[in-house]
Design a protein around this motif. Structure first.
Motif, PDB file in Angstrom:
ATOM      1  N   UNK A 105       0.845  -1.193   0.000  1.00 27.83           N
ATOM      2  CA  UNK A 105       0.000   0.000   0.000  1.00 27.83           C
ATOM      3  C   UNK A 105       0.880   1.243   0.000  1.00 27.83           C
ATOM      4  N   UNK A 106       0.618   2.126  -0.953  1.00 26.73           N
ATOM      5  CA  UNK A 106       1.415   3.342  -1.092  1.00 26.73           C
ATOM      6  C   UNK A 106       0.711   4.482  -0.380  1.00 26.73           C
ATOM      7  N   UNK A 107       1.405   5.068   0.562  1.00 24.42           N
ATOM      8  CA  UNK A 107       0.861   6.189   1.334  1.00 24.42           C
ATOM      9  C   UNK A 107       1.648   7.460   1.038  1.00 24.42           C
ATOM     10  N   UNK A 220      -6.891  -3.259   4.359  1.00 25.55           N
ATOM     11  CA  UNK A 220      -6.192  -1.998   4.095  1.00 25.55           C
ATOM     12  C   UNK A 220      -6.445  -1.056   5.267  1.00 25.55           C
ATOM     13  N   UNK A 221      -5.844  -1.314   6.428  1.00 22.88           N
ATOM     14  CA  UNK A 221      -6.177  -0.543   7.635  1.00 22.88           C
ATOM     15  C   UNK A 221      -5.816   0.934   7.539  1.00 22.88           C
ATOM     16  N   UNK A 222      -4.729   1.250   6.847  1.00 27.47           N
ATOM     17  CA  UNK A 222      -4.288   2.642   6.807  1.00 27.47           C
ATOM     18  C   UNK A 222      -5.297   3.533   6.103  1.00 27.47           C
ATOM     19  N   UNK A 223      -6.043   2.990   5.159  1.00 29.01           N
ATOM     20  CA  UNK A 223      -7.070   3.781   4.495  1.00 29.01           C
ATOM     21  C   UNK A 223      -8.199   4.126   5.450  1.00 29.01           C
ATOM     22  N   UNK A 224      -8.472   3.254   6.424  1.00 23.73           N
ATOM     23  CA  UNK A 224      -9.569   3.478   7.359  1.00 23.73           C
ATOM     24  C   UNK A 224      -9.151   4.308   8.569  1.00 23.73           C
ATOM     25  N   UNK A 253      -1.903  -9.457   8.882  1.00 29.83           N
ATOM     26  CA  UNK A 253      -2.440  -8.822  10.086  1.00 29.83           C
ATOM     27  C   UNK A 253      -1.327  -8.476  11.078  1.00 29.83           C
ATOM     28  N   UNK A 254      -0.401  -9.392  11.284  1.00 27.31           N
ATOM     29  CA  UNK A 254       0.701  -9.102  12.208  1.00 27.31           C
ATOM     30  C   UNK A 254       1.612  -8.003  11.663  1.00 27.31           C
ATOM     31  N   UNK A 255       1.794  -7.958  10.332  1.00 23.10           N
ATOM     32  CA  UNK A 255       2.605  -6.879   9.755  1.00 23.10           C
ATOM     33  C   UNK A 255       1.953  -5.528   9.963  1.00 23.10           C
ATOM     34  N   UNK A 256       0.630  -5.467   9.810  1.00 24.12           N
ATOM     35  CA  UNK A 256      -0.060  -4.190  10.027  1.00 24.12           C
ATOM     36  C   UNK A 256      -0.040  -3.789  11.497  1.00 24.12           C
ATOM     37  N   UNK A 257      -0.125  -4.756  12.390  1.00 24.69           N
ATOM     38  CA  UNK A 257      -0.057  -4.431  13.822  1.00 24.69           C
ATOM     39  C   UNK A 257       1.300  -3.824  14.167  1.00 24.69           C
ATOM     40  N   UNK A 258       2.369  -4.405  13.659  1.00 22.26           N
ATOM     41  CA  UNK A 258       3.705  -3.845  13.907  1.00 22.26           C
ATOM     42  C   UNK A 258       3.837  -2.456  13.287  1.00 22.26           C
ATOM     43  N   UNK A 555     -10.875 -12.812  -2.073  1.00 21.43           N
ATOM     44  CA  UNK A 555      -9.940 -12.416  -1.021  1.00 21.43           C
ATOM     45  C   UNK A 555      -8.793 -11.575  -1.552  1.00 21.43           C
ATOM     46  N   UNK A 556      -8.508 -10.493  -0.869  1.00 17.59           N
ATOM     47  CA  UNK A 556      -7.392  -9.630  -1.224  1.00 17.59           C
ATOM     48  C   UNK A 556      -6.983  -8.855   0.018  1.00 17.59           C
ATOM     49  N   UNK A 557      -5.766  -8.360   0.016  1.00 13.04           N
ATOM     50  CA  UNK A 557      -5.265  -7.553   1.134  1.00 13.04           C
ATOM     51  C   UNK A 557      -3.940  -6.920   0.721  1.00 13.04           C
ATOM     52  N   UNK A 558      -3.701  -5.712   1.237  1.00  8.85           N
ATOM     53  CA  UNK A 558      -2.447  -5.010   1.005  1.00  8.85           C
ATOM     54  C   UNK A 558      -1.449  -5.343   2.111  1.00  8.85           C
ATOM     55  N   UNK A 559      -0.185  -5.149   1.792  1.00 11.28           N
ATOM     56  CA  UNK A 559       0.885  -5.192   2.784  1.00 11.28           C
ATOM     57  C   UNK A 559       1.198  -3.768   3.232  1.00 11.28           C
ATOM     58  N   UNK A 560       1.665  -3.570   4.454  1.00 12.15           N
ATOM     59  CA  UNK A 560       1.945  -2.211   4.936  1.00 12.15           C
ATOM     60  C   UNK A 560       3.110  -1.579   4.195  1.00 12.15           C
TER      61      UNK A 560
END
Length: 652
Positions: A105-107, A220-224, A253-258, A555-560
């Motif tokens: 995910x590009x921020x 995509x937690x960062x978008x929310x 999920x663990x990568x986004x938590x970190x 199913x899909x998901x971004x990496x941090x």
């Protein structure tokens, strides 16, 4: 209902046309505008005296009007944007194979750009009237809305390189002039909530809650959790909750938590699952069914985090500890004694019952800017925990999972919760469910559609959204689609040749996919055609695919941000998947029958569409006035009689 038209003669019609033309030329002054009188609808009563129709009932009319006041409002996409994106969707080739860097995910936002903010409730006093408070809020909200529109317009008109879209493009000699001028899709505007009534729900929830659970979709937690929401909740006790971890998987999920622990160390992070598959009994029919359920490990972790935050609120702040006079009179802003074991068991008779919301005792502190000075000596009777977040992140689903049963309405369609709801978790803890709000953020409309923030039925730029998703997900592999060009019959070379001269064998060109090819191929596969022209119904096909991706059937998901590509490659069973997760995909379980796909029947319906709202429209005039094109599944009893008559006539 419009008034009945008066019959006029041909001579009168001709005179009216001549008068309109004279007014248009300026030879005759225009007549005075006449105010149309609105007639109140008459109540229709049946034979028993009951009122017929929900709109005619005054009680139902009030409820309908209240629901409309809480309807989310967004900007309308310009027709030029829809035309350009539809043309480019059939010309721009999709990058295949998809590179691993696309899954990160590009921020990246220009630091020089002005920041978007969330509207804050203006200061008020207890001696102000309701009209004065509402007028002050409306004035401040209009100013905030104009300011945000200017910032979004500056961001949209930025001609800088778009890293997410133009990195993987290659030159194609078959591109038209439009595709050469625009090497990628034009930047779409970002959507955010424009209804003041919905923002008032957030203001109310944040005022009455001592602890806030901000729910984030783990795909995509960062978008929310945009910077606007982080700044709005900077002075509150917040717990970040990652939902739908069963779709994203434990590694992401663990990568986004970190990632969140490094970026926001002041906010604790937990993860939850809200549903579990039902056991198939003797009366089970259809696909897999799910019921609200929160595993014990996730429940214990969530309760433990809430307990830690509650313990922090019982400690006086530093400025109070440094002042002995304030310290003697200081009282915590939360209930001191809480039965934490009861939260784990939650077996009280008042579990899930509605709670009357009283005025928050710390409302005066929030209004006057006094946080934790100990001015209120009255101890709180309840610990209030609020659940906030963007639409379709699982707030209502988490409430039902905590109770173990359906207590509030939860739906796959975002925006079902219209008004905040308060329910007992235990006799001394209550939960507040806030309606989902689309927060201001520098994110394209297509990304918001992919994440399910916007209702799919109100998305008009279907080709652009499919193009955006296809750059990150190999949709043709997900659904097993065949390229439309392969279904065409081969071209026979009918040219004559001299003896001994053969035509050179033409090598087959590699298949190049576009977004329109994917829409056409899927519509042909499920046999969805338009009613009049018999063409593939691409808008219905795009609606179904976008709904499957938003609901998690694909199913899909971004990496941090900052994830190494070798980590992504190691987690993939097959290269070129992008953000697609094959293990979490079950597209055969969902059908299009339960979707709320809506089609505009005519240009008149398009003109009557509400202002500031995106509608599901078909911009192609040849496809207007068309139905879904599926087979007729039912008929009336008179239709059955007609069939029988036809059969009898055939026998004769």
């Amino acid at each position: 209902m419009p008034p009945r038209r008066k019959p006029t003669s041909t001579r009168q019609k001709k005179a009216d046309v001549q008068l309109k033309r004279a007014i248009k030329r300026g030879d005759v002054p225009p007549p005075d505008p006449q105010t149309r009188k609105t007639r109140k609808p008459k109540l229709r009563r049946g034979p028993t005296g009951t009122i017929i129709g929900s709109a005619s009932d005054p009680a139902n009319a009030a409820a309908i009007q209240a629901a409309r006041r809480l309807q989310s409002a967004f900007v309308t996409l310009p027709p030029k944007f829809l035309e350009e994106t539809k043309a480019l969707a059939s010309q721009l080739p999709l990058p295949r194979p998809i590179q691993d860097v696309t899954a990160i995910y590009s921020d990246t936002v220009d630091s020089s750009a002005r920041e978007l903010t969330c509207p804050r409730r203006p200061k008020w006093r207890y001696d102000m009237t309701k009209k004065e408070v509402e007028s002050n809020e409306e004035g401040c909200f209009r100013k905030w809305l104009d300011q945000m529109d200017g910032i979004v317009l500056d961001w949209q008109n930025d001609l800088g390189p778009d890293v997410q879209k133009s990195d993987l493009k290659k030159e194609d000699p078959s591109k038209t002039e439009l595709a050469k001028e625009l090497d990628s899709m034009p930047k779409s505007p970002t959507y955010f909530e424009r209804n003041l009534e919905v923002w008032r729900q957030l203001w109310r929830v944040t005022e009455i809650s001592q602890i806030l659970l901000v729910l984030l979709d783990s795909r995509c937690p960062l978008l929310h959790f945009p910077p606007s929401l982080a700044a709005y909740l900077s002075d509150r006790k917040v717990i970040l909750v990652l939902t739908k971890v069963d779709i994203s998987g434990p590694e992401r999920a663990s990568s986004w938590i970190n990632y969140f622990r490094i970026k926001y160390p002041q906010f604790p992070v937990v993860q939850v699952e809200s549903y579990a598959a039902k056991e198939e009994g003797p009366g089970h029919q259809g696909g897999t069914q799910y019921e609200p359920h929160l595993p014990s490990s996730f429940r214990e972790r969530l309760v433990s985090t809430i307990r830690e935050v509650h313990a922090e609120m019982l400690v006086p702040p530093e400025k109070v500890q440094s002042n002995p006079k304030w310290l003697t009179s200081w009282t915590p802003a939360v209930k001191k004694e809480v039965d934490w074991n009861g939260l784990l068991k939650a077996s009280d008779s008042r579990l899930g019952s509605a709670v009357s919301v009283s005025a928050p005792s710390h409302a005066r502190e929030i209004n006057e800017g006094e946080h934790g000075d100990g001015k209120d000596d009255k101890e709180h009777e309840l610990l209030t925990i609020g659940l906030i977040g963007q639409p379709n992140v699982g707030k209502s689903s988490l409430l039902n999972a905590l109770f173990g049963q359906n207590r509030v309405r939860a739906s796959k369609t975002p925006g079902k919760t219209k008004h905040f709801q308060t329910l007992f978790w235990t006799p001394d803890v209550r939960l507040v469910d806030c309606p989902g709000l689309v927060m201001p953020n520098f994110v394209s409309m297509e990304m918001q559609v992919l994440c399910g923030i916007l209702p799919i039925s109100r998305v008009s730029a279907v080709p652009s959204s499919i193009h955006f998703a296809s750059e990150r997900i190999p949709i043709e592999r997900v659904y097993g689609l065949a390229h439309p060009s392969l279904s065409l019959p081969p071209v026979i070379d009918k040219r004559t040749w001299r003896d001994g001269i053969r035509s050179e064998s033409v090598e087959s060109k590699p298949v190049v996919w576009t977004a329109m090819d994917i829409l056409t191929s899927y519509a042909n596969m499920v046999k969805w055609v338009t009613a009049k022209a018999g063409r593939p119904d691409i808008h219905r096909a795009g609606n179904a695919m976008l709904r499957a991706m938003a609901e998690g059937r694909v199913g899909w998901a971004f990496w941090p941000p900052g994830t190494e590509t070798r980590t992504i490659s190691a987690s993939m069973e097959e290269q070129g998947n992008g953000i697609w997760i094959p293990q979490a995909t079950s597209v055969e379980d969902g059908t299009d029958e339960d979707s709320d796909y809506e089609e505009v029947d005519s240009e008149d319906d398009l003109a009557l569409a509400p202002t500031k709202q995106a509608e599901d429209i078909d911009e192609d005039s040849d496809e207007d006035d068309e139905d879904d094109g599926g087979p007729v599944t039912g008929f009336s009893r008179f239709g059955a009689l007609a069939i029988e008559e036809d059969e009898e006539s055939d026998e004769d």
